[in-house]
Design a protein around this motif. Structure first.
Motif, mmCIF file in Angstrom:
data_model
loop_
_atom_site.group_PDB
_atom_site.id
_atom_site.type_symbol
_atom_site.label_atom_id
_atom_site.label_comp_id
_atom_site.label_asym_id
_atom_site.label_seq_id
_atom_site.Cartn_x
_atom_site.Cartn_y
_atom_site.Cartn_z
ATOM 1 N N GLY A 14 0.837 -1.214 0.000
ATOM 2 C CA GLY A 14 0.000 0.000 0.000
ATOM 3 C C GLY A 14 0.860 1.248 0.000
ATOM 4 N N ASN A 200 -0.452 -0.420 6.730
ATOM 5 C CA ASN A 200 -1.127 -0.942 7.921
ATOM 6 C C ASN A 200 -0.550 -0.242 9.166
ATOM 7 N N VAL A 237 -8.368 -1.467 1.925
ATOM 8 C CA VAL A 237 -8.363 -1.754 0.488
ATOM 9 C C VAL A 237 -7.912 -3.195 0.272
ATOM 10 N N LYS A 238 -6.923 -3.629 1.032
ATOM 11 C CA LYS A 238 -6.535 -5.035 1.045
ATOM 12 C C LYS A 238 -5.790 -5.317 2.343
ATOM 13 N N THR A 241 -5.782 -5.029 7.825
ATOM 14 C CA THR A 241 -5.869 -3.865 8.723
ATOM 15 C C THR A 241 -7.201 -3.835 9.486
#
Ligand code: GDP
Length: 324
Positions: A14, A200, A237-238, A241
């Motif tokens: 991210g 994260n 988003v992925k 977290t």
């Protein structure tokens, strides 16, 4: 020296997306990246630094677009050979990726520091930004679960984030020093702003903040510190977290991220889908579509970060910043 350098604190995937956007819109040498090494581990006799490698591969434009980790155009002969020998295969290592770990391990054993090795390998792979580990000393993220404590890669890769997280600790952080490139930037005159990437907060940014001199240097810095939301709506988003937040008793929301970084940040990049929350954030907010799928998306989020920094500096920048 004019204060033009941006320091980003980041984890892997991210955060690396934002770093790529910043690398593309900032002048060369204006971007310095402090990468989490709490995920590092020793495996098959090799020193593996997953977040450094993801950042290097992403900024060197050789990241694997399908896997999200590792190198593009990768081959897997080593892994197949290892499997045929009955070796450990739960952590996938492509042939090109393996070369990175072998070379890093060799140079560490020869007495070089992780910062110097990272700088050299990144330059060889064509990275323009300066990438440095948060520290040259080992810090290891330990995940506490109801079944006991496990190492980060056991949790993340082998067990696919399935165990419930009850606590996170960063072994070695108390005694670790900030790596020299990052310490110099934080002490020196050339720094313009500090950016916490959409990584994260618990697994990727907290290990960086857990190093006591890092926290002190960040708090003592007089430049704007901003964070980009890693949460859109109530979801990540992925990655885990939002799952980890729920397990730690925190309701996943951008507001919880602002709370998490309270005292450290003076501005927040909030996703435009969450615009209704802006009035509940008691600091300057920059609205932006923060979902980064394309290169243009990465540049847009990077530009939003710089807009917010400019607004915090009291500069006017064109076009007018969308700060609430
Ligand atoms: P990390 O950087 O190593 O922590 O890597 P991950 O890819 O696991 O991402 C961690 C956090 O970044 C998660 O909370 C994701 O929701 C968030 N993230 C990943 N991609 C994006 C994106 O495109 N936009 C935003 N706003 N957050 C993202």
């Amino acid at each position: 020296m004019s204060a033009e350098r941006i320091l980003v604190l980041t984890g892997g995937i991210g955060g690396a997306k934002l770093c790529l956007g910043l690398q593309r819109i900032l002048p060369p040498a204006a971007l310095l990246i402090a990468v989490n090494t709490g995920d590092d581990f020793e495996h098959l006799g090799l020193h593996i630094s997953p977040d450094i490698d993801t950042t290097v591969y992403t900024l060197g434009a050789i990241a694997n677009p399908d896997l999200g980790w590792g190198r593009r155009d990768e081959t897997w002969s080593f892994m197949r050979a290892l499997q045929s020998l009955g070796g450990e295969t739960w952590f996938q290592l492509g042939d090109g990726d393996l070369a990175m770990h072998v070379e890093r391990t060799r140079r560490l054993a020869a007495g070089e520091g992780l910062s110097a090795i990272t700088r050299d390998l990144a330059a060889r792979l064509g990275v323009r930004a300066q990438i440095a580990p948060m520290s040259d000393q080992p810090v290891r993220t330990i995940v506490s679960t109801p079944e006991g404590n496990i190492g980060f890669q056991d949790y993340f890769v082998r067990l696919r984030c399935a165990p419930v997280v009850t606590a996170l600790t960063f072994r070695g952080a108390e005694a670790a020093e900030v790596s020299e490139p990052i310490a110099q930037a934080l002490r020196g005159p050339g720094l313009r702003a500090i950016v916490i990437a959409p990584s994260n907060p618990y697994l990727s940014v907290d290990p960086i903040l857990a190093i006591p001199p890092m926290k002190s240097l960040l708090l003592a810095s007089s430049v704007p510190v901003v964070a980009v939301t890693p949460i859109i709506g109530a979801e990540a988003v992925k990655g885990p977290t939002a799952k980890i937040m729920r397990e730690l008793g925190i309701s996943p929301s951008p507001l919880a991220i602002v709370e998490h970084y309270r005292g450290l940040i003076q501005g927040f990049v909030l996703d435009s889908r969450d615009a209704h929350l802006a009035q509940r954030i008691d600091m300057p907010v920059q609205l932006c579509d923060t979902l980064m799928r394309t290169i243009e998306d990465r540049e847009r989020v990077a530009a939003a970060v710089l807009e917010l920094v400019a607004a915090l500096e009291g500069r006017s920048s064109a076009p007018a910043p969308e700060v609430l």
